[in-house]
Design a protein around this motif. Structure first.
Motif, PDB file in Angstrom:
ATOM      1  N   THR A 158     -10.236 -54.317  -3.187  1.00 53.16           N
ATOM      2  CA  THR A 158      -9.499 -54.273  -4.450  1.00 53.16           C
ATOM      3  C   THR A 158     -10.425 -53.774  -5.566  1.00 53.16           C
ATOM      4  N   GLN A 159      -9.838 -53.393  -6.661  1.00 46.08           N
ATOM      5  CA  GLN A 159     -10.612 -52.971  -7.827  1.00 46.08           C
ATOM      6  C   GLN A 159     -11.486 -54.117  -8.335  1.00 46.08           C
ATOM      7  N   ASP A 160     -11.011 -55.347  -8.190  1.00 44.37           N
ATOM      8  CA  ASP A 160     -11.798 -56.509  -8.625  1.00 44.37           C
ATOM      9  C   ASP A 160     -13.143 -56.577  -7.904  1.00 44.37           C
ATOM     10  N   THR A 194     -20.296 -48.044  -4.747  1.00 42.11           N
ATOM     11  CA  THR A 194     -20.884 -49.046  -5.643  1.00 42.11           C
ATOM     12  C   THR A 194     -21.887 -49.928  -4.911  1.00 42.11           C
ATOM     13  N   LYS A 235     -14.849 -45.973  -2.766  1.00 45.06           N
ATOM     14  CA  LYS A 235     -15.431 -46.387  -4.054  1.00 45.06           C
ATOM     15  C   LYS A 235     -16.289 -47.637  -3.885  1.00 45.06           C
ATOM     16  N   MET A 272      -9.958 -46.726  -2.166  1.00 43.87           N
ATOM     17  CA  MET A 272     -10.693 -47.857  -2.698  1.00 43.87           C
ATOM     18  C   MET A 272     -11.936 -48.167  -1.858  1.00 43.87           C
ATOM     19  N   ILE A 322     -14.846 -54.011  -6.698  1.00 44.90           N
ATOM     20  CA  ILE A 322     -15.664 -52.919  -7.255  1.00 44.90           C
ATOM     21  C   ILE A 322     -16.218 -53.337  -8.613  1.00 44.90           C
ATOM     22  N   ASP A 323     -15.378 -53.946  -9.426  1.00 41.20           N
ATOM     23  CA  ASP A 323     -15.822 -54.428 -10.737  1.00 41.20           C
ATOM     24  C   ASP A 323     -16.901 -55.503 -10.586  1.00 41.20           C
TER      25      ASP A 323
END
Length: 124
Positions: A42-44, A8, A4, A1, A46-47
């Motif tokens: 967390t993915q949040d 981004t 990534k 993560m 990245i989003d």
């Protein structure tokens, strides 16, 4: 993560290099760097970075001929010198140097430019 998120953040910094940032961009970047320091990515997050990039340059998301200037960075291209810069970025407090450092990570530049930036960034 974490890889990534770096990818981004580099894409977001390159987006800001050619488009005006929003009033939230600096805070998002600083918050993401804090999560990278604490290993709490967390993915949040990245989003959130992707959403901010889409606000800054909405046409890039749907572009049929992407130039790559605002794309997430291919982290397999990170060399040892850029890894040093990544570590230094985590310890910076000056947002202008943070943006420069993130952009340098995404540019195909000679390591000597990275050395100059790292020297310039000391104590920032």
């Amino acid at each position: 993560m974490e890889t990534k998120l770096w990818s981004t953040l580099i894409g977001l910094s390159k987006t800001v290099d050619s488009n005006p940032k929003t009033e939230h961009t600096d805070t998002i970047i600083i918050d993401c760097l804090q999560h990278l320091r604490n290993h709490t990515v967390t993915q949040d997050l990245i989003d959130l970075v992707h959403e901010e990039k889409d606000k800054i340059s909405p046409g890039c998301k749907t572009c049929t001929h992407p130039c790559g200037n605002t794309s997430d960075y291919d982290m397999s291209l990170i060399n040892d010198k850029k890894k040093e810069l990544m570590y230094q970025i985590l310890n910076l407090s000056d947002i202008n140097y943070i943006y420069r450092g993130l952009c340098y990570l995404g540019f195909d530049i000679d390591d000597s430019y990275i050395d100059e930036l790292m020297e310039e960034c000391k104590d920032k």
